[in-house]
Design a protein around this motif. Structure first.
Motif, PDB file in Angstrom:
ATOM      1  N   ILE A  17       0.894  -1.157   0.000  1.00 31.57           N
ATOM      2  CA  ILE A  17       0.000   0.000   0.000  1.00 31.57           C
ATOM      3  C   ILE A  17       0.939   1.214   0.000  1.00 31.57           C
ATOM      4  CG2 ILE A  17      -1.776   1.251   1.289  1.00 31.57           C
ATOM      5  CD1 ILE A  17      -2.525  -1.560   2.483  1.00 31.57           C
ATOM      6  N   VAL A  18       0.723   2.086  -1.002  1.00 31.01           N
ATOM      7  CA  VAL A  18       1.702   3.134  -1.276  1.00 31.01           C
ATOM      8  C   VAL A  18       1.174   4.496  -0.835  1.00 31.01           C
ATOM      9  CG1 VAL A  18       2.958   4.279  -3.140  1.00 31.01           C
ATOM     10  CG2 VAL A  18       2.591   1.808  -3.218  1.00 31.01           C
ATOM     11  N   ASN A  19       2.040   5.274  -0.208  1.00 34.66           N
ATOM     12  CA  ASN A  19       1.711   6.661   0.091  1.00 34.66           C
ATOM     13  C   ASN A  19       2.468   7.540  -0.900  1.00 34.66           C
ATOM     14  OD1 ASN A  19       2.637   9.340   1.716  1.00 34.66           O
ATOM     15  ND2 ASN A  19       0.560   8.730   2.271  1.00 34.66           N
ATOM     16  N   LEU A  20       1.707   8.237  -1.766  1.00 33.05           N
ATOM     17  CA  LEU A  20       2.341   8.951  -2.873  1.00 33.05           C
ATOM     18  C   LEU A  20       3.164  10.160  -2.440  1.00 33.05           C
ATOM     19  CD1 LEU A  20      -0.455   8.520  -5.463  1.00 33.05           C
ATOM     20  CD2 LEU A  20       1.894   7.710  -5.689  1.00 33.05           C
ATOM     21  N   PRO A  21       2.650  11.038  -1.538  1.00 32.75           N
ATOM     22  CA  PRO A  21       3.457  12.184  -1.132  1.00 32.75           C
ATOM     23  C   PRO A  21       4.825  11.759  -0.588  1.00 32.75           C
ATOM     24  CG  PRO A  21       1.213  12.431  -0.350  1.00 32.75           C
ATOM     25  CD  PRO A  21       1.305  11.055  -0.946  1.00 32.75           C
ATOM     26  N   GLN A  22       4.853  10.634   0.132  1.00 37.53           N
ATOM     27  CA  GLN A  22       6.134  10.175   0.688  1.00 37.53           C
ATOM     28  C   GLN A  22       6.900   9.297  -0.297  1.00 37.53           C
ATOM     29  OE1 GLN A  22       5.391   8.227   4.424  1.00 37.53           O
ATOM     30  NE2 GLN A  22       4.680  10.093   5.420  1.00 37.53           N
ATOM     31  N   ARG A  23       6.247   8.966  -1.441  1.00 34.34           N
ATOM     32  CA  ARG A  23       6.882   8.091  -2.422  1.00 34.34           C
ATOM     33  C   ARG A  23       7.381   6.803  -1.773  1.00 34.34           C
ATOM     34  NH1 ARG A  23       8.192   9.257  -7.672  1.00 34.34           N
ATOM     35  NH2 ARG A  23       9.675   7.654  -8.222  1.00 34.34           N
ATOM     36  N   ALA A  24       6.553   6.255  -0.866  1.00 27.58           N
ATOM     37  CA  ALA A  24       7.022   5.092  -0.113  1.00 27.58           C
ATOM     38  C   ALA A  24       5.875   4.140   0.191  1.00 27.58           C
ATOM     39  CB  ALA A  24       7.661   5.556   1.190  1.00 27.58           C
ATOM     40  N   ILE A  25       6.264   2.911   0.472  1.00 25.22           N
ATOM     41  CA  ILE A  25       5.296   1.910   0.913  1.00 25.22           C
ATOM     42  C   ILE A  25       4.994   2.153   2.389  1.00 25.22           C
ATOM     43  CG2 ILE A  25       5.029  -0.558   1.402  1.00 25.22           C
ATOM     44  CD1 ILE A  25       6.714  -1.116  -1.100  1.00 25.22           C
ATOM     45  N   SER A  26       3.694   2.266   2.717  1.00 25.94           N
ATOM     46  CA  SER A  26       3.355   2.472   4.125  1.00 25.94           C
ATOM     47  C   SER A  26       3.044   1.150   4.820  1.00 25.94           C
ATOM     48  CB  SER A  26       2.149   3.416   4.246  1.00 25.94           C
ATOM     49  OG  SER A  26       1.019   2.829   3.632  1.00 25.94           O
ATOM     50  N   GLY A  27       2.759   0.127   4.026  1.00 22.84           N
ATOM     51  CA  GLY A  27       2.477  -1.166   4.621  1.00 22.84           C
ATOM     52  C   GLY A  27       2.136  -2.185   3.556  1.00 22.84           C
ATOM     53  N   PHE A  28       1.769  -3.393   4.001  1.00 22.51           N
ATOM     54  CA  PHE A  28       1.426  -4.475   3.080  1.00 22.51           C
ATOM     55  C   PHE A  28       0.111  -5.134   3.502  1.00 22.51           C
ATOM     56  CE2 PHE A  28       5.995  -4.071   2.639  1.00 22.51           C
ATOM     57  CZ  PHE A  28       6.223  -4.291   1.281  1.00 22.51           C
ATOM     58  N   GLU A  29      -0.654  -5.567   2.492  1.00 19.62           N
ATOM     59  CA  GLU A  29      -1.838  -6.387   2.769  1.00 19.62           C
ATOM     60  C   GLU A  29      -1.472  -7.850   2.560  1.00 19.62           C
ATOM     61  OE1 GLU A  29      -5.366  -5.497   0.458  1.00 19.62           O
ATOM     62  OE2 GLU A  29      -6.504  -7.138   1.404  1.00 19.62           O
ATOM     63  N   MET A  82      -5.874  10.543 -12.292  1.00 18.47           N
ATOM     64  CA  MET A  82      -7.237  10.961 -11.954  1.00 18.47           C
ATOM     65  C   MET A  82      -7.471  10.892 -10.444  1.00 18.47           C
ATOM     66  SD  MET A  82      -9.453   9.338 -15.078  1.00 18.47           S
ATOM     67  CE  MET A  82     -10.799  10.517 -15.103  1.00 18.47           C
ATOM     68  N   LEU A  83      -6.926   9.859  -9.805  1.00 17.40           N
ATOM     69  CA  LEU A  83      -7.075   9.734  -8.352  1.00 17.40           C
ATOM     70  C   LEU A  83      -6.339  10.865  -7.637  1.00 17.40           C
ATOM     71  CD1 LEU A  83      -6.690   5.856  -8.092  1.00 17.40           C
ATOM     72  CD2 LEU A  83      -8.705   7.147  -7.357  1.00 17.40           C
ATOM     73  N   GLU A  84      -5.161  11.168  -8.109  1.00 16.70           N
ATOM     74  CA  GLU A  84      -4.396  12.273  -7.504  1.00 16.70           C
ATOM     75  C   GLU A  84      -5.152  13.585  -7.628  1.00 16.70           C
ATOM     76  OE1 GLU A  84      -0.259  11.877  -9.107  1.00 16.70           O
ATOM     77  OE2 GLU A  84       0.244  12.237  -6.991  1.00 16.70           O
ATOM     78  N   ALA A  85      -5.803  13.772  -8.794  1.00 16.91           N
ATOM     79  CA  ALA A  85      -6.577  14.996  -9.018  1.00 16.91           C
ATOM     80  C   ALA A  85      -7.732  15.102  -8.023  1.00 16.91           C
ATOM     81  CB  ALA A  85      -7.092  15.024 -10.453  1.00 16.91           C
ATOM     82  N   GLU A  86      -8.211  13.936  -7.537  1.00 14.59           N
ATOM     83  CA  GLU A  86      -9.291  13.936  -6.535  1.00 14.59           C
ATOM     84  C   GLU A  86      -8.744  14.002  -5.111  1.00 14.59           C
ATOM     85  OE1 GLU A  86     -12.293  14.457  -7.252  1.00 14.59           O
ATOM     86  OE2 GLU A  86     -11.945  14.290  -9.406  1.00 14.59           O
ATOM     87  N   GLY A  87      -7.443  14.128  -4.986  1.00 14.36           N
ATOM     88  CA  GLY A  87      -6.851  14.255  -3.654  1.00 14.36           C
ATOM     89  C   GLY A  87      -6.476  12.952  -2.977  1.00 14.36           C
TER      90      GLY A  87
END
Ligand code: C2E
Ligand code: CA
Ligand code: CA
Ligand code: CA
Length: 274
Positions: free
Chosen positions: A46-58, A241-246
């Motif tokens: 699961i990726v956090n875009l602002p940090q350009r990093a993986i925040s965890g795994f499912e 498109m997702l980024e554009a929605e925040g």
């Protein structure tokens, strides 16, 4: 008695009889698979875009069957839910996922899927507490993913169990959001920590209804203090498109497919390097 059985079986068309035999074989193979440890956890970032990093795994379970090859959970989870075997599988998933994640860098979260049938088992809270204690994992790193179908019956008892689980310190996610029933009521009655936008809405973001849904869920999450994760992100276009929605948190084949635990270090590097 033999003739009797014969006449009963003749009530069914031959194709149906074979189907019934195959489904009985599947159940008995699944029971053996639990005894023989044929299940394995894969992990998807699961990726956090602002940090350009993986925040965890499912954690996503796979069945390595000696006769059937690798079987997808879409095929065997519903069967194991129907006959109660999911309780034993769920214990394996919880124990093994916590054991592995306890050795990861401590900023990484671990998401685990829970089936409604597991809530009907004797001691779900006790089982989970035991996995946390045995592995030594910080419970705040754990996200339990539940779907809206959980609330179809005995909603009050379910909510009470979720409250007890949350008291252990772990977090709760509403999975596949928007595909079930009366979801909004449960969002306000129970403090979910995270909400996952179902991949069906992400798949066709060129449809304006789906963009509206993504936007609404983002707003809901922001208003209620929940993290929002968009699932099933496969293309750069969907990402934009997702980024554009925040949207800031995402999961999907664009970043990585679910992979075995041995690939974990590789995934951490690959996502960082884009
Ligand atoms: P889920 O919890 O909604 O998990 C996400 C599913 O979407 C996974 O399928 C994942 O491989 C797939 N996926 C992820 N990114 C993409 C993408 O970009 N495109 C597409 N088309 N698919 C993507 P998987 O691993 O086959 O699991 C299917 C379902 O089986 C899960 O859906 C979950 O409901 C269930 N499941 C899997 N593991 C477990 C488990 O350990 N326990 C329980 N109770 N259920 C599980
Ligand atoms: Ca899930
Ligand atoms: Ca999901
Ligand atoms: Ca799903």
């Amino acid at each position: 008695a033999k003739a009797d059985t014969g006449s009963k079986l003749r009530l069914y068309a031959p194709g149906i009889r074979e189907e019934m035999e195959e489904s009985q074989r599947l159940v008995s193979d699944l029971r053996d698979a639990l005894d023989r440890d044929e299940f394995e956890l894969y992990f998807q970032p699961i990726v956090n875009l602002p940090q350009r990093a993986i925040s965890g795994f499912e954690a996503l379970v796979r069945w390595n069957s000696p006769t059937r090859g690798q079987v997808s959970p879409g095929l065997f989870i519903p069967v194991m839910e129907a006959n109660g075997l999911i309780v034993r599988l769920g214990r394996f998933v919880m124990r093994d996922a916590c054991r592995q994640a306890a050795r990861w860098p401590s900023n990484l979260s671990l998401s685990i899927n829970l089936s409604p049938a597991q809530f009907k088992s004797a001691d779900l809270v006790g089982d989970i507490r035991k996995s946390i204690e045995t592995s030594g994992i910080d419970p705040r790193r754990l996200q339990l993913e539940v779907t809206e179908s959980l609330f179809l019956d005995e909603a009050d008892a379910i909510l009470e169990t979720l409250v007890q689980l949350r008291r252990l310190g772990l977090l709760v996610s509403m999975d596949d959001f928007g595909t079930g029933y009366s979801s909004l009521g449960y969002l306000s009655r129970f403090p979910f920590d995270r909400i996952k936008i179902d991949q069906s809405f992400v798949r066709d973001m060129s449809r304006s209804e789906n963009i509206a849904i993504v936007r609404a869920v983002q707003g809901l999450g922001a208003a209620m203090g929940m993290t929002v994760v968009a699932e099933g992100v496969e293309t750069a276009e969907q990402l934009a498109m997702l980024e554009a929605e925040g949207c800031t948190d995402m999961q999907g084949f664009l970043f990585s497919r679910p992979r075995p635990a041995s690939d974990l270090a590789k995934m951490l590097v690959e996502v960082r390097n884009g």
